[in-house]
Structure formats: C-alpha cells, structure tokens
Design an enzyme around this catalytic site. Sequence first.
Site, PDB file in Angstrom:
ATOM      1  N   TYR A  73       0.864  -1.186  -0.045  1.00 16.98           N
ATOM      2  CA  TYR A  73      -0.140   0.086   0.019  1.00 16.98           C
ATOM      3  C   TYR A  73       0.894   1.283   0.123  1.00 16.98           C
ATOM      4  CZ  TYR A  73      -3.981   3.173   1.142  1.00 16.98           C
ATOM      5  OH  TYR A  73      -4.905   3.848   1.360  1.00 16.98           O
ATOM      6  N   PHE A 125      -7.484  19.663 -24.458  1.00 13.47           N
ATOM      7  CA  PHE A 125      -8.065  18.522 -24.843  1.00 13.47           C
ATOM      8  C   PHE A 125      -9.361  18.354 -23.976  1.00 13.47           C
ATOM      9  CE2 PHE A 125      -8.913  13.981 -24.286  1.00 13.47           C
ATOM     10  CZ  PHE A 125      -9.211  13.851 -25.841  1.00 13.47           C
ATOM     11  N   ASP A 126     -10.305  17.755 -24.698  1.00 11.32           N
ATOM     12  CA  ASP A 126     -11.789  17.492 -24.055  1.00 11.32           C
ATOM     13  C   ASP A 126     -11.728  17.349 -22.394  1.00 11.32           C
ATOM     14  OD1 ASP A 126     -11.401  16.787 -26.612  1.00 11.32           O
ATOM     15  OD2 ASP A 126     -13.465  15.502 -26.642  1.00 11.32           O
ATOM     16  N   ASP A 216       0.726  19.132 -21.527  1.00 13.79           N
ATOM     17  CA  ASP A 216      -0.189  17.613 -21.574  1.00 13.79           C
ATOM     18  C   ASP A 216       0.338  16.777 -22.326  1.00 13.79           C
ATOM     19  OD1 ASP A 216      -2.098  16.120 -22.103  1.00 13.79           O
ATOM     20  OD2 ASP A 216      -3.788  17.164 -22.280  1.00 13.79           O
ATOM     21  N   ALA A 218       0.659  13.536 -23.357  1.00 10.90           N
ATOM     22  CA  ALA A 218       0.254  12.187 -23.602  1.00 10.90           C
ATOM     23  C   ALA A 218       0.900  11.537 -24.833  1.00 10.90           C
ATOM     24  CB  ALA A 218      -1.453  12.308 -24.028  1.00 10.90           C
ATOM     25  N   LYS A 259      -1.022   6.485 -23.401  1.00  9.84           N
ATOM     26  CA  LYS A 259      -0.671   6.697 -25.004  1.00  9.84           C
ATOM     27  C   LYS A 259       0.766   6.453 -24.983  1.00  9.84           C
ATOM     28  CE  LYS A 259      -4.771   9.257 -24.587  1.00  9.84           C
ATOM     29  NZ  LYS A 259      -5.508   9.225 -23.420  1.00  9.84           N
ATOM     30  N   HIS A 450     -22.523  11.688 -27.995  1.00 11.68           N
ATOM     31  CA  HIS A 450     -21.732  10.657 -28.869  1.00 11.68           C
ATOM     32  C   HIS A 450     -21.592   9.555 -28.342  1.00 11.68           C
ATOM     33  CE1 HIS A 450     -18.465  12.586 -26.738  1.00 11.68           C
ATOM     34  NE2 HIS A 450     -17.898  11.484 -26.869  1.00 11.68           N
TER      35      HIS A 450
HETATM   36  C1  LIG Z   1      -4.162  14.913 -25.128  1.00  9.95           C
HETATM   37  C2  LIG Z   1      -4.809  14.275 -24.200  1.00  9.95           C
HETATM   38  N1  LIG Z   1      -4.765  14.703 -22.929  1.00  9.95           N
HETATM   39  C3  LIG Z   1      -5.575  14.017 -21.907  1.00  9.95           C
HETATM   40  C4  LIG Z   1      -6.256  12.827 -22.139  1.00  9.95           C
HETATM   41  C5  LIG Z   1      -6.896  12.257 -21.070  1.00  9.95           C
HETATM   42  O1  LIG Z   1      -6.527  10.908 -20.717  1.00  9.95           O
HETATM   43  P1  LIG Z   1      -7.221   9.714 -19.883  1.00  9.95           P
HETATM   44  O2  LIG Z   1      -8.085   8.975 -21.171  1.00  9.95           O
HETATM   45  O3  LIG Z   1      -5.875   8.966 -19.497  1.00  9.95           O
HETATM   46  O4  LIG Z   1      -7.879  10.374 -18.725  1.00  9.95           O
HETATM   47  C6  LIG Z   1      -6.198  12.337 -23.562  1.00  9.95           C
HETATM   48  C7  LIG Z   1      -7.081  11.059 -23.900  1.00  9.95           C
HETATM   49  O5  LIG Z   1      -7.320  10.754 -24.875  1.00  9.95           O
HETATM   50  C8  LIG Z   1      -5.562  13.079 -24.498  1.00  9.95           C
HETATM   51  O6  LIG Z   1      -5.418  12.554 -25.676  1.00  9.95           O
END
Ligand SMILES: Cc1ncc(COP(=O)(O)O)c(C=O)c1O
Length: 464
Positions: A73, A125-126, A216, A218, A259, A450
């Site tokens: 843990y 990002f979204d 960010d 990824a 990713k 969607h």
């Molecule tokens: C650029 C980017 N940031 C953040 C995220 C969010 O990551 P997670 O899906 O691990 O929550 C994504 C996911 O598609 C992404 O493409």
Amino acid sequence: MPKRSIIEPFRIKSVEPIRQTTREQREQVLEAAGLNLFSVASEDILIDLLTDSGTSAMSTGQWAAMMGGDEAYAGSASFRRFRDSIQAIMGFKHVIPTHQGRAAERILFNVMCKKGDIVPSNTLFDTARANFEFIGGEAADLLIPEGLEPARHHPFKGNMDTARLEQLLERVGPGRVPLVMLTITNNAGGGQPVSMSNIKAVKEICSRYHVPLYLDPARFAENAYFIKLREPGYAQKTPRQIAQEMFLLADGCTMSAKKDGLANIGGFLCTNDDALAQAEKDLLIMTEGYPTYGGLAGRDLDAIAVGLNEVLQEDYLQYRIASTAYLGNSIAEAGVPIVQPPGGHAIYIDARAFLSHIPSTQFPGSALAAELYLEGGIRSFEMGSLIFGKRDENGVEHPAPLDLLRLAIPRRVYTQSHIDYVIDVVLEVWRRRQQVRGLEISYQAPVLRHFTARFRWAGESVAH
Ligand SMILES: Cc1ncc(COP(=O)(O)O)c(C=O)c1O
C-alpha cells in the site's frame, strides 16, 4: 545505403484472434447498435481504430516487469521505479500517480484554479477542458491559424499563437491565468506537433508574466520525433534528449500514460513546487489513493516505468510515424481529403469534403464511420458535429466547424497488412461515396451524446 522498407521493430509472440464477419452480419450488428459504433461489441470489430488510448500491445519487458510489481500500500518498490523512470526523462521534482490522465487534470485544476480563471492553450483536450470548466474556468484555445485549416501543410500545426497569448495576458492580467497548458501533440487538432522553438517562446512569455507552463504530454515521444525530423538543429539528437529538453521548459505536467506510456491504464501529475505537490497529494488521498500508488496497482506502475523508456526508442518511433503517414499518404494520393500533414497517432479524414452531398446536419462523420464498418468491419471515431455540434431547444442541429473522422492507430498492434486492408476499405467507400446516406438522430442523451446516440438513415421513415 540502399533504401529499405521500414518494418515493425518487433516480432509477435502472443496473438489475439480477430473475427471476420459477413456484410449481412455487420448490417444486423450496426442496426442493433443504432448505427453508433460505440454500442458495437469489440468481437464484432475486425480492425479497431476507435482510439490509441490504452490499446497498446505491451512488450515482453513490460510483462516481465509486471510480474515484479510490488503491491504494498505504501512505499512500494514499483513506485520508486515509476518515479525514477519519469524523472530521468521529465526531470520534475514531484511525481504523483493517478489512475489516468483526467484524474491528474481534475486534481491540478482543483488545486490551482478557481471560478473565472482562464487557461490559455494551443487546444485544451476535452477531458482537461471539462475538468477546468467544471470549476467555472474558461479555456482559451490559441492555436496558430494554420492549425484550423485541414488541407494546409505546416510542419508544426500544433503551435500556439504566441502573439495572442501575450495579448491575452496583457488584457486580463496574469492574476486570472493560473497556468498555461500546451497539449503535445495536439490531439483535438489532428495529432499535430508543437515545435521546440514554440515551447521556448511560450515559456519566455510565461516567465515574464510569472505564470507556470504545464504540458499535457500524452504523446510526448511522437512530438519529440517530429521535432527531430522537422526542426532545424535536432536531427542529430535522440528522441530522449529532445524530450528532456521539452520538459526542462515546463513547470509541471498532467500525463495520460495510456498513450506514450505504452500502458493499458495509468497517468500522473508532476510539479516542481513543494507546496503545490502537498496540496495535490492531500486531494489524491481522498479520491485516488495513497501517493505511492494513486489508484493503480504496483504492476501498472512497473508497466509504465518500462513503457516510457521503450516509447523513446528511435526504431519504434521511426516505424510509428512512418506507418501512420503511410496510411494517410496512401488514401490522400487516391484523392481522399485528410488533415495534412499526417499526424502522429491518427489520420483524420475530412468527412464533410469526402461526403460533400451530405449536409453537416446529417452527420457526415458518423455516416462515414458507419459505412467503413459495413464495408470492412473497421471501427473509427467521429470528431465532428455529433461531438462538438449542438441541437437547440427547437430541435435544430448546429454543426461543428469541421466534420472529421479519426482513424487512430493503436501502438504496436496492427501490421502493415492490416493497414493495407484499411486503405482498401477506405478507397472502396471513396469510390462509391455518392451512395452513402446521411444520418438522423433518433435518441440523444442530454450530455456527451456521442457515446449513446442512436441514429436512423436520413429519409428513412420512423418505425411505429
Ligand atoms: C491529449 C490528451 N490529454 C489527456 C487525455 C486524457 O487521458 P485519459 O484518457 O488517460 O484520462 C487524453 C485522452 O485521450 C488526451 O488525448
């Protein structure tokens, strides 16, 4: 040296069968799914290009490391391997594991931001946007204008417009801007990279206004490789050296390891600020877990620790970028309109141009997704009017600025012949594109429609 084909830099030891279906079966499956590929079971998909997130194949090295996972843990050895691997590339003082990227975003924005704040970005990002807007913030996407033109060629279409960043900071004052965030590569903008000189220019402005710069990242390894290929002065550097230089310019990051962590789950949050790290860990304990596991199993931390090193290997990145470009260039040469140049993790088809006879109010991106499935069992992802458009209270559809269809390529999963098959299917639909019909929504949820929307073919009578 004679020119040689770029091959997959791995051989396959463990295989996962995929299932061929007949067109008749696919018609039934799609009908039952309300023409929405999110509702199709993965066994009914032949080639799944829905996302590159969490869909990577792990290596023998990663599986072996997972067996050594320490599930304690607190204070696990897995955490130390995870932290050391991240610090060797990214250099941040504090590394906080989370179950995926959006959990890191939620913690960061809750600790650093308040209602009325603005976060400038190339394109937030979204999930970052949703988490920031949830606390009353306002995202400011300051992408360079070239980034918004699908057919336009530019080596770094993910760059931020630094003049607009400076104007914004001047206008609203740094007090309302808790941080600036660069998404590398820019997923929402076609997987396009950000140049090192742009990161440096953004950092210089941030420093002058005393605003921290966050990444960010990824897809940081893909971004680093694009810098190597396209930016003067970087051809002789390794992707690892370039990544290290990128992170040196940042004050922290929120990372999805699904990713370029080459892992099926996981993420993390980094900062150099001691007080901030403490506040972030306090919140983490409440919602994710103790700071040495943050919602992950020890074995997941080990998979990420190894994945972050493998993703920076040059032969892997060469194959990765070349195979994505191969798909994009092959369909573009036959006339299919795509976002140019091909991005790192995905090819984006301009569905509005592809299906120019279908109005945006009839979702050309979703119609093309349905058709690629019917033709060849391929699953893709609409990034257009279904996600970003809106229906008003009178039932009138307001389309998004673009109707794109994303073909995202999972890492190390599909071979050249799979990609050749995808090309064949896309071109078959391209040849008979005039016969493709538009869609009408028969059901939509009040938010994030969607995922669960149901459609009928446009013009088809409603069943009673
Ligand atoms: C650029 C980017 N940031 C953040 C995220 C969010 O990551 P997670 O899906 O691990 O929550 C994504 C996911 O598609 C992404 O493409």
